[in-house]
Scaffold this active site. Structure first.
Site, short mmCIF file in Angstrom:
data_model
loop_
_atom_site.label_atom_id
_atom_site.label_comp_id
_atom_site.label_asym_id
_atom_site.label_seq_id
_atom_site.Cartn_x
_atom_site.Cartn_y
_atom_site.Cartn_z
CB SER A 20 7.67 -21.98 27.44
OG SER A 20 8.39 -21.50 28.53
CG ASP A 320 12.72 -20.62 33.94
OD1 ASP A 320 12.69 -19.58 34.64
OD2 ASP A 320 11.98 -20.80 32.96
#
Length: 436
Positions: A20, A320
């Site tokens: 990210s 996730d």
């Protein structure tokens, strides 16, 4: 892949660097002026898509493999717009499997008013894009989609003088896309994030010099922002570390230390879950880098793991990690309930269905619900009788490998190329922990 003789894990590794943060560092570096050096970026299939997209916008980017960094020569919003205006034909992007690249670039391109067509592989074409496109069209953009999915075409960028949005889904990608749209269009952005999604973008914007403010759940980014190139260090990704956290918590006689892992509070839901389940997890060497908290994490097996409940409020902080948490729950005493996790249906695979199918093949007592799982344990996992499908999903592949270790049997070879999406060195790190 090699066949291993023992499942015991021991040693210290640095898991894959944060995906990210690497995506965001690349994009913000492109919008800045001057050089940004990104140290220890994740060099994986997904982040390579973002890098190539920015190069197509005229941003000079070089990889310095010797010093483990990427150098971005930022040309700012005006430099990007000037480059695109000189192109003979509209841009066409194929982002492969990278949902993060796609959603963030849709926001950036709509903000910069860059006409473009965007597509991706079959998996990416199944993932919803309307959650971002609808917000951008409300801000004046003209974007056509294929029944809410890729391929899509940006015909015109946003025209509103501001972006003012309350997030309707707990998605940091939507939040970041709107912030990037505001940056690209040079208009102020106000976002209310009641979900408290991961805040890497807000932290990194401040590092690049933006006068962004966060008050409670409200984020304000003014117009006329000028970003300046920076030195950005990327820590380990806790979503990748999660596989070793679970393996170390359940495989007998293991001791695993994960070095230099990002422990941003908006990402550490798995640590809270492990604590509730009575896992033996300790954080040491806490420090901060570029405003992000970092620590070393050591995990050892626990004989008395306890079931827990994970509800909708926690999902944005561990979405996730839910597949590997489901595997952990198979070894806990009692029934673990996971709810409010509909978002798993819109990942690289329908992870509610795929996790349920995979763990059932390993002998788990798991029920797939509309929005989560009911898992009763502890269950001794066994080697599946039939081949286990990973559905082309990198996190499902890694889940299968950890589940195989937990059976206590020899680890059978399988194709692992899709882990390159997020964790190219997964097998190498596994071999290091197994001392093979």
């Amino acid at each position: 892949m090699n066949t291993f003789k023992t499942p015991t894990l021991a040693g210290t590794i640095k898991p894959a660097n944060d995906k990210s943060m690497t995506h965001r560092a690349l994009i913000l570096a492109a919008l800045a002026t001057g050089e940004t050096v990104i140290v220890n970026p994740l060099r994986a299939a997904d982040t390579t898509q973002t890098m190539h997209a920015l190069q197509m916008l005229g941003v000079p980017i070089t990889i310095d493999a010797q010093h483990h960094c990427i150098k971005v020569q930022g040309i700012g919003r005006e430099g990007i717009k000037a480059y695109v205006e000189d192109l003979a034909t509209p841009l066409h992007f194929d982002f492969g499997n990278s949902g993060t690249t796609t959603r963030l670039m849709i926001g950036l391109l709509a903000g910069l008013n860059v006409p473009a067509t965007i597509t991706g592989d079959a998996s990416l074409q199944r993932r919803p894009m309307d959650r971002i496109v609808d917000r951008l069209t409300q801000a004046g953009a003209q974007i056509t989609m294929t029944r809410g999915h890729l391929p899509l075409t940006i015909h015109r960028g946003i025209t509103n003088g501001l972006i003012d949005e309350r997030l309707q889904v707990g998605s940091a990608q939507v939040k970041t896309a709107l912030l990037l749209a505001g940056l690209g269009a040079n208009v102020p952005v106000t976002i209310v994030d009641d979900f408290q999604t991961r805040d890497h973008t807000e932290i990194m914007l401040a590092t690049f010099g933006a006068s962004i403010t966060v008050t409670g759940t409200t984020i304000n980014l003014p117009a006329q922002i000028q970003l300046t190139g920076q030195l950005i260090a990327i820590p380990g990704d806790i979503s990748s570390a999660a596989f070793w956290l679970v393996a170390g918590a359940v495989i007998p006689e293991s001791t695993v230390t994960l070095a230099n892992v990002g422990v941003n509070p908006t990402r550490t839901g798995i640590l809270a879950v492990l604590e509730r389940m009575h896992a033996d997890v300790k954080l040491r060497a806490r420090h901060q880098v570029n405003g992000e908290p970092v620590a070393d994490i050591t995990v050892r097996p626990t004989a008395n793991l306890q079931a827990t409940s994970i509800t909708k409020a926690e999902i944005p902080q561990l979405v996730d990690e839910l597949p590997i948490i489901a595997l952990l729950a198979t070894q806990a005493q009692g029934t673990t309930e996971i709810s409010g996790a509909q978002e798993l249906r819109f990942k690289e695979s329908d992870r509610l269905a795929t996790v349920g199918q995979v763990l059932t093949q390993f002998g788990a007592n798991i029920q797939v619900n509309d929005d989560g799982f009911t898992i009763t344990g502890p269950t001794r996992l066994h080697v599946p009788e039939a081949p286990v499908d990973d559905f082309g999903d990198h996190r499902i592949t890694m889940l299968i490998i950890i589940a195989q270790l937990m059976t206590g049997a020899r680890l059978e070879p399988r194709a692992t190329t899709n882990v390159n999406v997020s964790y190219p060195n997964f097998i190498r790190d596994l071999e290091e922990l197994l001392h093979v």
